[in-house]
Design an enzyme around this catalytic site. Structure first.
Site, PDB file in Angstrom:
ATOM      1  N   SER A  53      -4.541   8.918   1.214  1.00 23.49           N
ATOM      2  CA  SER A  53      -5.217   9.899   0.348  1.00 23.49           C
ATOM      3  C   SER A  53      -5.610  11.176   1.093  1.00 23.49           C
ATOM      4  CB  SER A  53      -6.465   9.270  -0.263  1.00 23.49           C
ATOM      5  OG  SER A  53      -6.140   8.080  -0.942  1.00 23.49           O
TER       6      SER A  53
HETATM    7  C1  LIG Z   1      -3.784   6.089  -2.689  1.00 21.64           C
HETATM    8  S1  LIG Z   1      -2.993   4.650  -2.108  1.00 21.64           S
HETATM    9  C2  LIG Z   1      -3.700   4.117  -0.603  1.00 21.64           C
HETATM   10  C3  LIG Z   1      -4.922   4.810  -0.042  1.00 21.64           C
HETATM   11  C4  LIG Z   1      -5.465   4.018   1.107  1.00 21.64           C
HETATM   12  N1  LIG Z   1      -6.841   3.697   0.871  1.00 21.64           N
HETATM   13  C5  LIG Z   1      -5.237   4.658   2.449  1.00 21.64           C
HETATM   14  O1  LIG Z   1      -6.209   4.913   3.148  1.00 21.64           O
HETATM   15  O2  LIG Z   1      -4.092   4.847   2.819  1.00 21.64           O
HETATM   16  C6  LIG Z   1      -3.554   3.392  -3.254  1.00 21.64           C
HETATM   17  C7  LIG Z   1      -3.053   2.001  -2.950  1.00 21.64           C
HETATM   18  O3  LIG Z   1      -3.530   1.121  -3.986  1.00 21.64           O
HETATM   19  C8  LIG Z   1      -2.587   0.064  -4.082  1.00 21.64           C
HETATM   20  N2  LIG Z   1      -2.857  -0.683  -5.317  1.00 21.64           N
HETATM   21  C9  LIG Z   1      -2.586  -0.354  -6.597  1.00 21.64           C
HETATM   22  N3  LIG Z   1      -3.016  -1.325  -7.430  1.00 21.64           N
HETATM   23  C10 LIG Z   1      -3.577  -2.297  -6.658  1.00 21.64           C
HETATM   24  C11 LIG Z   1      -4.205  -3.549  -6.924  1.00 21.64           C
HETATM   25  N4  LIG Z   1      -4.332  -4.024  -8.159  1.00 21.64           N
HETATM   26  N5  LIG Z   1      -4.671  -4.269  -5.876  1.00 21.64           N
HETATM   27  C12 LIG Z   1      -4.539  -3.820  -4.610  1.00 21.64           C
HETATM   28  N6  LIG Z   1      -3.945  -2.641  -4.287  1.00 21.64           N
HETATM   29  C13 LIG Z   1      -3.480  -1.881  -5.304  1.00 21.64           C
HETATM   30  C14 LIG Z   1      -1.247   0.776  -4.005  1.00 21.64           C
HETATM   31  O4  LIG Z   1      -0.195  -0.092  -3.663  1.00 21.64           O
HETATM   32  C15 LIG Z   1      -1.544   1.840  -2.932  1.00 21.64           C
HETATM   33  O5  LIG Z   1      -1.142   1.415  -1.646  1.00 21.64           O
END
Ligand SMILES: C[S@@+](CC[C@H](N)C(=O)[O-])C[C@H]1O[C@@H](n2cnc3c(N)ncnc32)[C@H](O)[C@@H]1O
Length: 202
Positions: A53
Site C-alpha cells: 500500500s
Molecule cells: C493492499 S494488499 C496488501 C497490503 C499489505 N498490508 C502490505 O503491507 O503489503 C491487500 C491484501 O489483502 C489480501 N486479501 C484480500 N482478501 C483477503 C482475505 N479475505 N483474507 C486475507 N487476505 C486477503 C490480498 O490478497 C492482498 O495481498
C-alpha cells in the site's frame, strides 16, 4: 499552551508511527524489480494483482489505529508483510501480531520477510473464515483490503475497547468496540484492492 493528557497520548502515538515507518525499510518487502520504487508515495505491485500500500495511507491508518506496546493485533491482508512488520514495531517485543493473507505465494513471501521478528506469525487465510477467530480477541485489527460492508466477523474478533481500521465501500472507517456498543467514524475516501469475503473465495 496547555496540553491535555489525550493530546499528549495522541502526539506520542503519531510519533511512534513516524518512528516505525522510519525503522521498517519498505524496500525489504518489495519484489527485487520494484525496490527502486520504495521511496514513492504510491502503491507498488507485489504480484497476483495485489499491492504494497501507499505509505501515506498506511501511516494514516496506523495513526487511527492507536496501537499500544504489548497489544495482540491482527493484520488482515498481509500482502508483502510490510504492515505486519510495522505493527510489530508498534506493539514491541511484549506484543504479538497475527497476519492473514489469502494468496499462498504472498503468504510465503510475507513469512520470509518477517522471519526475523519472533512475535509475528503470518498465516494462510482460511477459504471460508475471515480474520483469525481462533486467536481472537484482538486489541487492534488493521484491514488492508476493501470490503463492501463492515465485516461483522472481524468486529466480533475485537476485544472490548478494541479498535479496527478498515476501508469499507470507499471510506476509511475506524470501528471502536465500546462498552455501550460499536462506534464507527469515517476518515476520508480511499481506494483499495477488494477484501475477498467467504462467499466469494475461490
Ligand atoms: C493492499 S494488499 C496488501 C497490503 C499489505 N498490508 C502490505 O503491507 O503489503 C491487500 C491484501 O489483502 C489480501 N486479501 C484480500 N482478501 C483477503 C482475505 N479475505 N483474507 C486475507 N487476505 C486477503 C490480498 O490478497 C492482498 O495481498
Amino acid at each position: 499552551m496547555r496540553v491535555t493528557a489525550d493530546q499528549g497520548a495522541a502526539d506520542r502515538g503519531h510519533m511512534a508511527v513516524t518512528e516505525a515507518m522510519a525503522a521498517v525499510t519498505r524496500a525489504d518487502f518489495l519484489p527485487l524489480s520494484a525496490r527502486r520504487r520504495a521511496g514513492e508515495d504510491r502503491p507498488v505491485g507485489i504480484g497476483h494483482q495485489q499491492t504494497n500500500s501507499q505509505p501515506s495511507t498506511v501511516a494514516a491508518m496506523l495513526r487511527l489505529l492507536e496501537v499500544e506496546p504489548g497489544e495482540h493485533v491482527l493484520d488482515v491482508g498481509s500482502g508483502s508483510g510490510w504492515t505486519a512488520a510495522l505493527l510489530a514495531a508498534l506493539v514491541g517485543p511484549t506484543g504479538s501480531v497475527v497476519g492473514v493473507e489469502r494468496v499462498p505465494d504472498l503468504t510465503r513471501g510475507a513469512r520470509d520477510a518477517v522471519a526475523h521478528l519472533p512475535h509475528v506469525e503470518i498465516r494462510q487465510a482460511s477459504p471460508d473464515v475471515l480474520g483469525a477467530p481462533e486467536s481472537a480477541p484482538f486489541a487492534r485489527i488493521l484491514v488492508s483490503a476493501e470490503a463492501m460492508t463492515l465485516p461483522r466477523e472481524l468486529v466480533d474478533q475485537l476485544a472490548p475497547g478494541g479498535v479496527m481500521v478498515a476501508p469499507v465501500d470507499g471510506q476509511m472507517l475506524r470501528v471502536h468496540r465500546a462498552a455501550e456498543g460499536v462506534r464507527v467514524s469515517e476518515h476520508g475516501r480511499y481506494r483499495f484492492v477488494p477484501l475477498i469475503e467467504a462467499d466469494r473465495l475461490d
